[in-house]
Design a protein around this motif. Structure first.
Motif, PDB file in Angstrom:
ATOM      1  N   UNK A   4      68.904  75.236  80.546  1.00 29.78           N
ATOM      2  CA  UNK A   4      69.599  74.205  79.775  1.00 29.78           C
ATOM      3  C   UNK A   4      69.778  74.651  78.325  1.00 29.78           C
ATOM      4  N   UNK A   5      68.749  75.278  77.768  1.00 28.31           N
ATOM      5  CA  UNK A   5      68.836  75.765  76.389  1.00 28.31           C
ATOM      6  C   UNK A   5      69.873  76.876  76.258  1.00 28.31           C
ATOM      7  N   UNK A   6      69.839  77.825  77.202  1.00 26.25           N
ATOM      8  CA  UNK A   6      70.774  78.957  77.153  1.00 26.25           C
ATOM      9  C   UNK A   6      72.216  78.469  77.295  1.00 26.25           C
ATOM     10  N   UNK A   7      72.449  77.625  78.294  1.00 26.20           N
ATOM     11  CA  UNK A   7      73.805  77.123  78.511  1.00 26.20           C
ATOM     12  C   UNK A   7      74.284  76.280  77.335  1.00 26.20           C
ATOM     13  N   UNK A   8      73.390  75.475  76.804  1.00 25.75           N
ATOM     14  CA  UNK A   8      73.755  74.643  75.659  1.00 25.75           C
ATOM     15  C   UNK A   8      74.103  75.475  74.444  1.00 25.75           C
ATOM     16  N   UNK A   9      73.361  76.570  74.244  1.00 29.19           N
ATOM     17  CA  UNK A   9      73.640  77.416  73.076  1.00 29.19           C
ATOM     18  C   UNK A   9      74.965  78.149  73.246  1.00 29.19           C
ATOM     19  N   UNK A  15      82.115  76.305  70.836  1.00 24.43           N
ATOM     20  CA  UNK A  15      82.664  75.212  70.029  1.00 24.43           C
ATOM     21  C   UNK A  15      82.746  75.595  68.555  1.00 24.43           C
ATOM     22  N   UNK A  16      81.769  76.354  68.076  1.00 25.96           N
ATOM     23  CA  UNK A  16      81.746  76.766  66.676  1.00 25.96           C
ATOM     24  C   UNK A  16      82.891  77.739  66.384  1.00 25.96           C
ATOM     25  N   UNK A  17      83.136  78.651  67.331  1.00 28.56           N
ATOM     26  CA  UNK A  17      84.253  79.605  67.141  1.00 28.56           C
ATOM     27  C   UNK A  17      85.587  78.874  67.148  1.00 28.56           C
ATOM     28  N   UNK A  18      85.688  77.865  67.984  1.00 28.29           N
ATOM     29  CA  UNK A  18      86.946  77.123  68.077  1.00 28.29           C
ATOM     30  C   UNK A  18      87.258  76.350  66.790  1.00 28.29           C
ATOM     31  N   UNK A  19      86.224  76.057  66.008  1.00 28.24           N
ATOM     32  CA  UNK A  19      86.450  75.351  64.744  1.00 28.24           C
ATOM     33  C   UNK A  19      87.179  76.230  63.725  1.00 28.24           C
ATOM     34  N   UNK A  20      87.036  77.545  63.883  1.00 38.20           N
ATOM     35  CA  UNK A  20      87.682  78.446  62.929  1.00 38.20           C
ATOM     36  C   UNK A  20      87.208  78.179  61.510  1.00 38.20           C
ATOM     37  N   UNK A  21      88.162  77.974  60.600  1.00 35.31           N
ATOM     38  CA  UNK A  21      87.832  77.748  59.188  1.00 35.31           C
ATOM     39  C   UNK A  21      87.686  76.261  58.850  1.00 35.31           C
ATOM     40  N   UNK A  22      87.705  75.404  59.862  1.00 36.46           N
ATOM     41  CA  UNK A  22      87.586  73.962  59.635  1.00 36.46           C
ATOM     42  C   UNK A  22      86.106  73.601  59.404  1.00 36.46           C
ATOM     43  N   UNK A  23      85.753  73.410  58.128  1.00 36.99           N
ATOM     44  CA  UNK A  23      84.362  73.150  57.774  1.00 36.99           C
ATOM     45  C   UNK A  23      83.820  71.865  58.368  1.00 36.99           C
ATOM     46  N   UNK A  25      84.711  70.384  61.092  1.00 31.17           N
ATOM     47  CA  UNK A  25      84.506  70.601  62.531  1.00 31.17           C
ATOM     48  C   UNK A  25      83.194  71.341  62.773  1.00 31.17           C
ATOM     49  N   UNK A  26      82.967  72.413  61.983  1.00 30.35           N
ATOM     50  CA  UNK A  26      81.742  73.206  62.142  1.00 30.35           C
ATOM     51  C   UNK A  26      80.503  72.356  61.888  1.00 30.35           C
ATOM     52  N   UNK A  27      80.560  71.504  60.860  1.00 35.62           N
ATOM     53  CA  UNK A  27      79.419  70.636  60.554  1.00 35.62           C
ATOM     54  C   UNK A  27      79.128  69.666  61.694  1.00 35.62           C
ATOM     55  N   UNK A  28      80.193  69.120  62.303  1.00 34.25           N
ATOM     56  CA  UNK A  28      80.004  68.182  63.409  1.00 34.25           C
ATOM     57  C   UNK A  28      79.405  68.872  64.622  1.00 34.25           C
ATOM     58  N   UNK A  29      79.885  70.104  64.904  1.00 35.17           N
ATOM     59  CA  UNK A  29      79.336  70.865  66.027  1.00 35.17           C
ATOM     60  C   UNK A  29      77.847  71.138  65.803  1.00 35.17           C
ATOM     61  N   UNK A  30      77.493  71.504  64.561  1.00 33.69           N
ATOM     62  CA  UNK A  30      76.089  71.795  64.253  1.00 33.69           C
ATOM     63  C   UNK A  30      75.230  70.538  64.354  1.00 33.69           C
ATOM     64  N   UNK A  31      75.780  69.399  63.922  1.00 36.78           N
ATOM     65  CA  UNK A  31      75.045  68.137  64.061  1.00 36.78           C
ATOM     66  C   UNK A  31      74.785  67.814  65.534  1.00 36.78           C
ATOM     67  N   UNK A  32      75.835  67.996  66.361  1.00 45.93           N
ATOM     68  CA  UNK A  32      75.702  67.706  67.793  1.00 45.93           C
ATOM     69  C   UNK A  32      74.636  68.594  68.432  1.00 45.93           C
ATOM     70  N   UNK A  33      74.638  69.881  68.062  1.00 44.46           N
ATOM     71  CA  UNK A  33      73.680  70.821  68.648  1.00 44.46           C
ATOM     72  C   UNK A  33      72.256  70.504  68.177  1.00 44.46           C
ATOM     73  N   UNK A  34      72.137  70.106  66.916  1.00 45.74           N
ATOM     74  CA  UNK A  34      70.834  69.715  66.384  1.00 45.74           C
ATOM     75  C   UNK A  34      70.293  68.501  67.139  1.00 45.74           C
TER      76      UNK A  34
END
Length: 234
Positions: A4-9, A15-23, A25-34
């Motif tokens: 579960x940890x490996x797949x989730x990471x 998702x982080x790569x898909x955000x590109x330069x959208x800050x 988006x990146x913050x939201x992805x990091x919040x979700x993962x946290x």
């Protein structure tokens, strides 16, 4: 859980790569993962079951200064903290500790197995910050004590190395980097003679009722101190 940890990471990285330069988006992805990590960690924590604490403590009383108080009451007094710091041990148990708010000299600890059953209870007084700057004092506080309560003597030898390291960490105020910059202080803490006593809760305590007395003490086994105080942070 590891899968579960490996797949989730992996999903997080995509998702982080898909955000590109959208800050944003990146913050939201990091919040979700946290959040996901926090939920996984919570699911892995050993539960603290009041029924297990009550069963282990029974109707035992201890002498707390001039007062006689129920063991469980004194344990809870030193764990009035949320969240409680905890450390998974190599033997599969978990050491959980705390202190009394505004009075860190009153501490308690419990060791649970992976099912949440109590293996050891510990009551600690006047030990915290007993070594200033990692230097051995002329002597610890004469009232310093670490009382370990057990029902199965095997639990003492199995868990004493971790308890000894925890006590050294408490002497140093926890949060020591060792191995590393605080290695000398940690070695001094581990070398300190600690006021540890172990009591057998299955001992018959008559004629003093249910109050623990010295004839219920157990000899401390000789164990290899192979646990680092640097593991304990709060």
């Amino acid at each position: 859980m590891c899968r579960q940890l490996v797949n989730g990471h992996k999903a997080y990285q995509v998702a982080l790569r898909q955000c590109g330069a959208n800050g944003n988006c990146a913050l939201q992805v990091m919040r979700n993962w946290s959040w996901d990590l926090a939920q996984i960690e919570k699911s892995l924590r050993v539960p603290i079951k009041m029924s297990s604490l009550q069963q282990f403590a029974g109707k035992t009383y201890i002498q707390d200064g001039s007062k006689t108080v129920p063991l469980l009451e004194r344990l809870k007094q030193g764990m009035d903290l949320f969240p409680l710091p905890r450390l998974a041990l190599k033997n599969g148990n978990e050491l959980i500790w705390g202190f009394q708010p505004h009075n860190a000299q009153v501490q308690s600890l419990i060791i649970l197995n992976h099912q949440g059953d109590v293996q050891v209870m510990g009551l600690v007084d006047n030990l915290y910050l007993g070594m200033s700057g990692g230097q051995s004092p002329a002597g610890l506080d004469p009232e310093a004590r670490l009382s370990l309560l057990i029902r199965n003597p095997a639990a003492l030898s199995e868990n004493l190395p971790a308890i000894h390291a925890w006590a050294a960490a408490s002497l140093l105020g926890f949060n020591q980097t060792c191995p590393g910059k605080d290695q000398q202080a940690c070695q001094a803490g581990m070398a300190q003679t600690l006021p540890i006593k172990a009591y057998n809760l299955n001992c018959k305590v008559k004629p003093q009722g249910n109050i623990l007395v010295d004839h219920c003490t157990l000899p401390l086994p000789s164990v290899k101190n192979d646990v680092s105080p640097g593991l304990f942070w709060q």
